[in-house]
Motif scaffolding. Structure first.
Motif, PDB file in Angstrom:
ATOM      1  N   UNK A 128      11.466   7.152  11.135  1.00 36.74           N
ATOM      2  CA  UNK A 128      10.853   8.584  11.796  1.00 36.74           C
ATOM      3  C   UNK A 128      10.047   8.667  12.511  1.00 36.74           C
ATOM      4  N   UNK A 129       8.577   8.225  12.137  1.00 39.00           N
ATOM      5  CA  UNK A 129       8.241   7.797  13.404  1.00 39.00           C
ATOM      6  C   UNK A 129       8.000   7.308  14.748  1.00 39.00           C
ATOM      7  N   UNK A 130       8.887   6.021  14.962  1.00 34.69           N
ATOM      8  CA  UNK A 130       8.425   5.436  15.165  1.00 34.69           C
ATOM      9  C   UNK A 130       9.520   6.150  16.962  1.00 34.69           C
ATOM     10  N   UNK A 131      10.124   7.492  16.480  1.00 39.04           N
ATOM     11  CA  UNK A 131      10.842   8.161  17.407  1.00 39.04           C
ATOM     12  C   UNK A 131      10.304   9.633  17.931  1.00 39.04           C
ATOM     13  N   UNK A 132       9.175   9.823  17.476  1.00 44.10           N
ATOM     14  CA  UNK A 132       8.591  10.989  17.733  1.00 44.10           C
ATOM     15  C   UNK A 132       8.030  11.990  16.203  1.00 44.10           C
ATOM     16  N   UNK A 133       8.922  10.986  15.161  1.00 42.31           N
ATOM     17  CA  UNK A 133       8.124  12.586  14.112  1.00 42.31           C
ATOM     18  C   UNK A 133       7.064  12.506  14.190  1.00 42.31           C
ATOM     19  N   UNK A 134       6.365  14.002  13.196  1.00 40.85           N
ATOM     20  CA  UNK A 134       5.058  13.724  12.917  1.00 40.85           C
ATOM     21  C   UNK A 134       4.279  13.455  11.612  1.00 40.85           C
ATOM     22  N   UNK A 135       3.267  12.889  11.873  1.00 38.93           N
ATOM     23  CA  UNK A 135       3.489  12.373  10.636  1.00 38.93           C
ATOM     24  C   UNK A 135       2.786  13.175   9.145  1.00 38.93           C
ATOM     25  N   UNK A 136       3.692  13.839   9.113  1.00 41.37           N
ATOM     26  CA  UNK A 136       3.501  15.024   7.947  1.00 41.37           C
ATOM     27  C   UNK A 136       2.414  14.216   7.279  1.00 41.37           C
ATOM     28  N   UNK A 137       1.888  15.212   6.601  1.00 42.84           N
ATOM     29  CA  UNK A 137       1.467  14.517   4.977  1.00 42.84           C
ATOM     30  C   UNK A 137       1.995  14.210   4.168  1.00 42.84           C
ATOM     31  N   UNK A 138       1.161  13.398   3.633  1.00 39.64           N
ATOM     32  CA  UNK A 138       1.919  12.461   2.387  1.00 39.64           C
ATOM     33  C   UNK A 138       2.006  12.937   1.135  1.00 39.64           C
ATOM     34  N   UNK A 139       2.094  14.606   1.070  1.00 37.33           N
ATOM     35  CA  UNK A 139       2.389  15.066   0.204  1.00 37.33           C
ATOM     36  C   UNK A 139       1.926  14.825  -1.375  1.00 37.33           C
ATOM     37  N   UNK A 140       2.416  13.974  -2.099  1.00 34.30           N
ATOM     38  CA  UNK A 140       2.214  14.092  -3.367  1.00 34.30           C
ATOM     39  C   UNK A 140       2.830  12.505  -3.923  1.00 34.30           C
ATOM     40  N   UNK A 141       2.165  11.680  -5.143  1.00 36.33           N
ATOM     41  CA  UNK A 141       2.622  10.990  -6.074  1.00 36.33           C
ATOM     42  C   UNK A 141       2.758  11.747  -7.030  1.00 36.33           C
ATOM     43  N   UNK A 142       3.783  11.101  -7.371  1.00 35.62           N
ATOM     44  CA  UNK A 142       3.881  12.328  -9.169  1.00 35.62           C
ATOM     45  C   UNK A 142       4.091  11.092  -9.876  1.00 35.62           C
ATOM     46  N   UNK A 143       2.684  11.099 -10.392  1.00 33.22           N
ATOM     47  CA  UNK A 143       2.149  10.412 -11.813  1.00 33.22           C
ATOM     48  C   UNK A 143       2.401  10.837 -13.197  1.00 33.22           C
ATOM     49  N   UNK A 144       3.212   9.898 -13.715  1.00 31.75           N
ATOM     50  CA  UNK A 144       4.080   9.729 -14.992  1.00 31.75           C
ATOM     51  C   UNK A 144       3.020   9.787 -16.156  1.00 31.75           C
ATOM     52  N   UNK A 145       1.849  10.395 -15.729  1.00 31.52           N
ATOM     53  CA  UNK A 145       0.961  10.505 -17.377  1.00 31.52           C
ATOM     54  C   UNK A 145       0.147   9.371 -17.389  1.00 31.52           C
ATOM     55  N   UNK A 146      -0.197   9.023 -18.781  1.00 32.26           N
ATOM     56  CA  UNK A 146       0.133   7.351 -18.880  1.00 32.26           C
ATOM     57  C   UNK A 146       0.949   6.608 -19.331  1.00 32.26           C
ATOM     58  N   UNK A 147       0.884   4.964 -18.356  1.00 36.47           N
ATOM     59  CA  UNK A 147       1.752   4.274 -19.181  1.00 36.47           C
ATOM     60  C   UNK A 147       1.009   2.740 -19.481  1.00 36.47           C
ATOM     61  N   UNK A 148       1.745   2.302 -20.382  1.00 39.73           N
ATOM     62  CA  UNK A 148       0.866   0.801 -20.790  1.00 39.73           C
ATOM     63  C   UNK A 148       0.438  -0.300 -19.324  1.00 39.73           C
ATOM     64  N   UNK A 149      -0.515  -0.251 -19.482  1.00 43.13           N
ATOM     65  CA  UNK A 149      -1.472  -1.694 -18.630  1.00 43.13           C
ATOM     66  C   UNK A 149      -0.610  -2.691 -18.468  1.00 43.13           C
ATOM     67  N   UNK A 150       0.316  -3.137 -18.001  1.00 44.23           N
ATOM     68  CA  UNK A 150       0.560  -4.544 -18.541  1.00 44.23           C
ATOM     69  C   UNK A 150       0.480  -5.167 -17.467  1.00 44.23           C
ATOM     70  N   UNK A 151      -0.559  -6.096 -16.692  1.00 45.39           N
ATOM     71  CA  UNK A 151      -0.694  -6.935 -16.096  1.00 45.39           C
ATOM     72  C   UNK A 151      -0.045  -8.641 -15.822  1.00 45.39           C
ATOM     73  N   UNK A 152       1.127  -8.425 -16.791  1.00 41.88           N
ATOM     74  CA  UNK A 152       1.854  -9.381 -16.205  1.00 41.88           C
ATOM     75  C   UNK A 152       3.822  -9.320 -16.166  1.00 41.88           C
ATOM     76  N   UNK A 153       4.161  -7.827 -16.912  1.00 39.48           N
ATOM     77  CA  UNK A 153       5.388  -7.747 -17.088  1.00 39.48           C
ATOM     78  C   UNK A 153       5.194  -6.368 -16.565  1.00 39.48           C
TER      79      UNK A 153
END
Length: 480
Positions: free
Chosen positions: A225-250
């Motif tokens: 959309x941006x490439x055909x002239x759409x406005x670079x509108x605010x990126x809104x929000x990331x839906x955080x899911x609270x906490x999550x196990x911080x696994x650096x492997x899986x």
């Protein structure tokens, strides 16, 4: 396989819930329609959603659930610091119950309606989960004879005299490209949560963010959309899911059904940071985005459990309902076995110690002993005078062995990047439509939020996916 024809009335880019809702609507109105999906499977993150938001639906009427839509609108605008677009949000709310009724008329079944944590009672829980809802909608797509081409991606939008004229597509299996002719295109590509660079522009705190999306939401529609002239509108929000196990492997999705993750993130025992200091009221997870924010501003976060809590959750029951899941077990009957298995496999996110002092030493949590002693005083008094946790969830930490689970933050979706009008037509930086181009679902859902996803309105992304997909097609057919 490439699409069967070279020309269509409508091409929908993305085969998730919003794209499929648009396809059914197009079928109802006899549009010659093609859905292209860059992956090999359909449904996207719609396969994993719990339910959809609605106000004044058939089910709410049956259950005598009454919501003042004006109050709800004001609440959401306040929550967003008025960064949400009030007319667009109002149209969504006013049509959300009708959207639930429409889904139900297609055969989608809902098991219940109500709140999720401390929220409005708006989430209509899908019977059989999101996957079953997707299957039902897909059956309707097939009934209408809508063509679907998988492993086909959109590479470029084409324009003629300022109007969308088609798009360049690519066969992801062979690398071949081809042009399609279409006077209308709907972008339904799921947002940008799986694009690390775009996420980093939204927030620099990315080292512990874990995408629990389907992996395909890489911002394709936004960039097209941006490439055909759409406005670079605010990126809104990331839906955080609270906490999550911080696994650096899986990958994060492997922990989605983990009872250890549920105990560590949602049972409101004790969270501490890299120094072993308590930093928040743990039942903040009733609003998972607030919980995610509180975790991210620490350098590290650990959830602390003692053996008494593990035994209680395994054998007796939950301390509190799993607030981010309307369908939850009465107890975490596999928790003890999961802990034993993770320890046997030397999983780095889980640490066990016979004493609090030993746990503190293993992880460098220099204030942990003092923190737990102080916290246990609140348990004895029945009052959290630091952060105000409900007395119902004040649970002592005093019986070894002790466990620490390191937490990151799961991301379910990222909203926004494209500005649309009330008909879901894509707008340029002057506020006028890019003729023939529409955006739906997460690609456009930044219109609904400010800098934080509104978990006070549960089911809103899935509900918006269905509403916006249908809304765009109705707009096309009405000539708007």
């Amino acid at each position: 396989m490439f699409p069967k024809k070279e020309q269509y009335d409508l091409v929908i880019v993305g085969g998730g819930l919003s794209g499929l809702a648009a396809a059914v609507s197009a079928g109802e109105r006899h549009l010659d329609t093609l859905v292209i999906e860059k992956g090999r499977t359909l449904g996207g993150d719609g396969n994993y959603v719990e339910g959809a938001m609605g106000v004044d639906s058939y089910l709410q009427k049956q259950e005598h659930v009454v919501i003042d839509s004006t109050s709800l609108l004001q609440d959401e605008l306040t929550y967003s610091h008025y960064e949400a677009n009030a007319p667009h949000l109002k149209k969504y709310i006013d049509n959300s119950g009708l959207t639930i009724d429409w889904l139900h008329s297609l055969g989608v079944e809902f098991s219940k309606v109500g709140p999720q944590g401390k929220s409005w009672p708006t989430i209509h829980t899908f019977s059989g989960g999101g996957h079953q809802a997707i299957e039902t909608v897909l059956e309707k797509v097939d009934e209408f004879g809508i063509e679907i081409a998988t492993s086909i991606s959109a590479q470029k939008l084409l324009q003629k005299n300022g109007h969308i004229s088609g798009l360049l597509i690519k066969n992801e299996a062979t690398g071949q490209e081809r042009q399609l002719i279409a006077s209308n295109v709907i972008l339904a590509t799921g947002g940008y949560v799986d694009n690390p660079e775009m996420v980093k522009k939204r927030t620099p705190l990315t080292d512990r963010l874990l995408s629990v999306s389907d992996g395909k939401s890489t911002g394709d529609g936004i960039q097209l959309a941006w490439k055909v002239g759409a406005e670079h509108y605010q990126m809104g929000a990331i839906q955080y899911g609270g906490g999550a196990i911080l696994d650096k492997v899986k990958p994060p999705f492997m922990h989605m059904d983990s009872q250890l993750a549920a105990a560590a993130t949602q049972e409101a025992i004790l969270w501490v940071n890299e120094r072993g200091d308590r930093f928040v009221n743990e039942d903040v997870n009733d609003n998972m985005c607030h919980a995610g924010g509180s975790i991210l501003i620490q350098s590290r976060t650990f959830s602390i459990l003692d053996q008494a809590a593990v035994d209680h959750l395994t054998n007796i029951g939950l301390y509190k309902e799993l607030g981010n899941s309307p369908v939850s077990p009465k107890k975490l009957d596999k928790l003890s076995k999961e802990i034993a298995s993770d320890l046997d496999h030397n999983e780095k996110y889980l640490t066990k110690a016979d004493s609090i002092k030993e746990l503190s030493k293993k992880l460098g949590l220099v204030h942990l002993e003092k923190t737990i002693s102080h916290y246990n005083e609140f348990v004895t008094k029945g009052e959290d005078t630091d952060f105000g946790k409900s007395p119902s969830y004040l649970t002592a930490i005093q019986q070894g062995p002790y466990y620490a689970i390191e937490l990151g933050v799961g991301m379910a979706c990222a909203l926004g990047g494209i500005r649309v009008n009330d008909d879901n037509a894509v707008l340029n930086s002057y506020g006028y439509p890019v003729s023939g181009l529409y955006a739906v679902g997460n690609d456009a859902a930044g219109m609904l939020v400010g800098d934080t996803y509104a978990v006070t309105l549960p089911g809103s992304t899935a509900g918006y996916a269905a509403f916006s997909g249908r809304n765009a097609v109705l707009s096309i057919c009405s000539g708007k």
